[in-house]
Motif scaffolding. Structure first.
Motif, mmCIF file in Angstrom:
data_model
loop_
_atom_site.group_PDB
_atom_site.id
_atom_site.type_symbol
_atom_site.label_atom_id
_atom_site.label_comp_id
_atom_site.label_asym_id
_atom_site.label_seq_id
_atom_site.Cartn_x
_atom_site.Cartn_y
_atom_site.Cartn_z
ATOM 1 N N PHE A 149 -88.547 20.577 22.490
ATOM 2 C CA PHE A 149 -88.358 19.855 23.751
ATOM 3 C C PHE A 149 -89.744 19.523 24.291
ATOM 4 O O PHE A 149 -90.485 20.404 24.724
ATOM 5 C CB PHE A 149 -87.591 20.705 24.768
ATOM 6 C CG PHE A 149 -87.081 19.905 25.944
ATOM 7 C CD1 PHE A 149 -85.775 19.450 25.974
ATOM 8 C CD2 PHE A 149 -87.905 19.595 27.012
ATOM 9 C CE1 PHE A 149 -85.297 18.704 27.048
ATOM 10 C CE2 PHE A 149 -87.455 18.846 28.086
ATOM 11 C CZ PHE A 149 -86.137 18.396 28.104
ATOM 12 N N ASP A 150 -90.098 18.241 24.241
ATOM 13 C CA ASP A 150 -91.480 17.888 24.569
ATOM 14 C C ASP A 150 -91.610 16.377 24.764
ATOM 15 O O ASP A 150 -90.648 15.621 24.586
ATOM 16 C CB ASP A 150 -92.419 18.336 23.444
ATOM 17 C CG ASP A 150 -93.744 18.863 23.954
ATOM 18 O OD1 ASP A 150 -94.276 18.308 24.931
ATOM 19 O OD2 ASP A 150 -94.246 19.833 23.359
ATOM 20 N N GLU A 151 -92.817 15.967 25.111
ATOM 21 C CA GLU A 151 -93.176 14.550 25.135
ATOM 22 C C GLU A 151 -93.777 14.158 23.792
ATOM 23 O O GLU A 151 -94.359 14.991 23.095
ATOM 24 C CB GLU A 151 -94.195 14.265 26.234
ATOM 25 C CG GLU A 151 -93.628 14.276 27.631
ATOM 26 C CD GLU A 151 -94.684 13.979 28.680
ATOM 27 O OE1 GLU A 151 -94.275 13.643 29.802
ATOM 28 O OE2 GLU A 151 -95.888 14.100 28.393
ATOM 29 N N ARG A 152 -93.671 12.862 23.481
ATOM 30 C CA ARG A 152 -94.228 12.347 22.224
ATOM 31 C C ARG A 152 -95.233 11.252 22.562
ATOM 32 O O ARG A 152 -94.864 10.121 22.854
ATOM 33 C CB ARG A 152 -93.111 11.786 21.338
ATOM 34 C CG ARG A 152 -92.130 12.823 20.858
ATOM 35 C CD ARG A 152 -90.994 12.201 20.065
ATOM 36 N NE ARG A 152 -90.106 11.406 20.914
ATOM 37 C CZ ARG A 152 -89.665 10.199 20.597
ATOM 38 N NH1 ARG A 152 -90.049 9.601 19.468
ATOM 39 N NH2 ARG A 152 -88.840 9.554 21.400
ATOM 40 N N TYR A 153 -96.508 11.605 22.554
ATOM 41 C CA TYR A 153 -97.536 10.607 22.855
ATOM 42 C C TYR A 153 -97.531 9.523 21.778
ATOM 43 O O TYR A 153 -97.487 9.813 20.575
ATOM 44 C CB TYR A 153 -98.905 11.266 22.924
ATOM 45 C CG TYR A 153 -99.191 11.921 24.269
ATOM 46 C CD1 TYR A 153 -98.215 12.013 25.258
ATOM 47 C CD2 TYR A 153 -100.452 12.449 24.550
ATOM 48 C CE1 TYR A 153 -98.497 12.595 26.478
ATOM 49 C CE2 TYR A 153 -100.737 13.036 25.769
ATOM 50 C CZ TYR A 153 -99.752 13.112 26.723
ATOM 51 O OH TYR A 153 -100.033 13.685 27.938
ATOM 52 N N THR A 154 -97.608 8.283 22.230
ATOM 53 C CA THR A 154 -97.435 7.122 21.358
ATOM 54 C C THR A 154 -98.546 6.115 21.619
ATOM 55 O O THR A 154 -98.977 5.924 22.756
ATOM 56 C CB THR A 154 -96.056 6.475 21.627
ATOM 57 O OG1 THR A 154 -95.035 7.470 21.454
ATOM 58 C CG2 THR A 154 -95.793 5.304 20.697
ATOM 59 N N TYR A 168 -98.580 16.341 11.738
ATOM 60 C CA TYR A 168 -97.240 16.051 12.230
ATOM 61 C C TYR A 168 -97.225 14.700 12.919
ATOM 62 O O TYR A 168 -98.228 14.287 13.544
ATOM 63 C CB TYR A 168 -96.749 17.143 13.198
ATOM 64 C CG TYR A 168 -96.348 18.406 12.490
ATOM 65 C CD1 TYR A 168 -95.076 18.540 11.927
ATOM 66 C CD2 TYR A 168 -97.239 19.468 12.363
ATOM 67 C CE1 TYR A 168 -94.713 19.696 11.257
ATOM 68 C CE2 TYR A 168 -96.878 20.625 11.694
ATOM 69 C CZ TYR A 168 -95.608 20.733 11.148
ATOM 70 O OH TYR A 168 -95.254 21.883 10.474
ATOM 71 N N THR A 169 -96.089 14.022 12.808
ATOM 72 C CA THR A 169 -95.947 12.672 13.345
ATOM 73 C C THR A 169 -94.583 12.535 14.027
ATOM 74 O O THR A 169 -93.728 13.420 13.950
ATOM 75 C CB THR A 169 -96.046 11.620 12.227
ATOM 76 O OG1 THR A 169 -94.912 11.766 11.339
ATOM 77 C CG2 THR A 169 -97.332 11.772 11.419
ATOM 78 N N HIS A 170 -94.392 11.404 14.679
ATOM 79 C CA HIS A 170 -93.068 11.038 15.162
ATOM 80 C C HIS A 170 -92.916 9.534 15.002
ATOM 81 O O HIS A 170 -93.887 8.808 14.770
ATOM 82 C CB HIS A 170 -92.863 11.456 16.627
ATOM 83 C CG HIS A 170 -93.565 10.581 17.622
ATOM 84 N ND1 HIS A 170 -92.927 9.560 18.291
ATOM 85 C CD2 HIS A 170 -94.845 10.565 18.062
ATOM 86 C CE1 HIS A 170 -93.774 8.965 19.106
ATOM 87 N NE2 HIS A 170 -94.949 9.551 18.987
ATOM 88 N N HIS A 177 -96.343 7.543 14.413
ATOM 89 C CA HIS A 177 -97.470 7.854 15.301
ATOM 90 C C HIS A 177 -97.918 9.294 15.069
ATOM 91 O O HIS A 177 -97.095 10.213 14.977
ATOM 92 C CB HIS A 177 -97.059 7.665 16.761
ATOM 93 C CG HIS A 177 -96.568 6.288 17.072
ATOM 94 N ND1 HIS A 177 -97.416 5.277 17.465
ATOM 95 C CD2 HIS A 177 -95.319 5.757 17.024
ATOM 96 C CE1 HIS A 177 -96.711 4.171 17.669
ATOM 97 N NE2 HIS A 177 -95.437 4.431 17.408
ATOM 98 N N ARG A 178 -99.214 9.489 14.993
ATOM 99 C CA ARG A 178 -99.771 10.821 14.785
ATOM 100 C C ARG A 178 -99.637 11.663 16.056
ATOM 101 O O ARG A 178 -99.974 11.211 17.147
ATOM 102 C CB ARG A 178 -101.244 10.711 14.386
ATOM 103 C CG ARG A 178 -101.445 10.140 12.995
ATOM 104 C CD ARG A 178 -102.879 9.753 12.719
ATOM 105 N NE ARG A 178 -103.202 8.455 13.279
ATOM 106 C CZ ARG A 178 -104.306 7.766 12.984
ATOM 107 N NH1 ARG A 178 -105.174 8.259 12.116
ATOM 108 N NH2 ARG A 178 -104.523 6.596 13.532
ATOM 109 N N LEU A 179 -99.180 12.906 15.889
ATOM 110 C CA LEU A 179 -99.026 13.836 17.004
ATOM 111 C C LEU A 179 -99.964 15.035 16.901
ATOM 112 O O LEU A 179 -100.459 15.526 17.908
ATOM 113 C CB LEU A 179 -97.586 14.358 17.061
ATOM 114 C CG LEU A 179 -96.566 13.539 17.847
ATOM 115 C CD1 LEU A 179 -95.193 14.183 17.714
ATOM 116 C CD2 LEU A 179 -96.950 13.416 19.312
ATOM 117 N N ASP A 193 -103.437 18.762 19.327
ATOM 118 C CA ASP A 193 -101.999 18.991 19.340
ATOM 119 C C ASP A 193 -101.419 18.268 20.549
ATOM 120 O O ASP A 193 -101.598 18.707 21.685
ATOM 121 C CB ASP A 193 -101.738 20.501 19.425
ATOM 122 C CG ASP A 193 -100.253 20.842 19.470
ATOM 123 O OD1 ASP A 193 -99.414 19.923 19.456
ATOM 124 O OD2 ASP A 193 -99.945 22.049 19.536
ATOM 125 N N ALA A 194 -100.747 17.147 20.308
ATOM 126 C CA ALA A 194 -100.203 16.353 21.408
ATOM 127 C C ALA A 194 -98.969 16.989 22.031
ATOM 128 O O ALA A 194 -98.449 16.472 23.027
ATOM 129 C CB ALA A 194 -99.864 14.939 20.925
#
Length: 223
Positions: A149-154, A168-170, A177-179, A193-194
């Protein structure tokens, strides 16, 4: 714990914070996770950081900014950071630290990528799948993709000539996008670590394990 790795956590306050991130709470959660294996000191001012950084093996930055212009503290932090990395210390930068110290070249160079106002964004916070990259790395050996449960910086803004190793990516808007990524600065190791918007991020056991491994990998005491 005299032989343990000494981690100094810089928890942002005042000009190094923002209205959206509960940095005091996430810094306490981070210190709790890392303190199971290491000596951890949490500081909230650059004066305290200056007094502690000389004995630090790993500097963990959990800060932010609600401004577009630099302040004198930023330059002071840049000097401390340059000295720390110059002697081989390891840097762990968390989540909103990609927003911190705006306009500070030393910070942007150390991370390799930062938040760009007007371009970078994140989807609404929620339960999301974090995907492991195909890049082999000791930090992710035996780990897999995981839910958090988190935000995904993009659409972060990356330095064009800096080599990053994405762990890790999303996926958002059809793009990857790299996280979480690593890089080296001279003899120092860096991990950004985003993840870590609030304390729910530290409820994911895979994220906790990644952070524990990160300190072992970042520390100049590593074998």
């Amino acid at each position: 714990m005299t032989n343990s790795t000494h981690v100094v956590v810089l928890s942002g306050e005042g000009q190094h914070s923002d209205p959206w991130h509960p940095l005091q709470e996430t810094s306490a959660a981070l210190a709790g996770v890392l303190g199971e294996e290491n000596e951890v000191t949490v500081v909230t001012s650059l004066d305290d950081l200056g007094a502690r950084i000389g004995s630090a093996d790993v500097l963990a930055v959990n800060a932010s900014a609600d401004r577009a212009e630099p302040v004198p503290d930023d330059t002071a932090f840049g000097r401390l950071l340059d000295g720390f990395l110059g002697r081989g210390g390891g840097l762990l930068a968390m989540h909103s630290s990609a927003v911190a110290f705006p306009g500070l070249p030393a910070w942007r160079s150390a991370l390799g990528g930062t938040w760009k106002p007007g371009t970078s964004f994140h989807p609404p916070i929620g339960r999301t799948l974090i995907r492991k990259s195909a890049l082999p790395h000791p930090l992710t050996e035996g780990l897999d993709e995981f839910w958090i449960f988190d935000e995904r910086y993009t659409d972060l803004d990356f330095e064009p000539d800096v080599r990053l190793s994405p762990l890790y990516t999303h996926t958002e808007n059809g793009a990857t996008h790299r996280l979480v990524w690593t890089r080296t600065v001279g003899e120092s190791r860096v991990l950004y670590d985003a993840l870590g918007h609030d304390v729910r991020s530290f409820e994911a056991p895979e994220h906790v394990e990644l952070l524990r491994r990160a300190v072992r990998w970042l520390s100049p005491r590593r074998s």
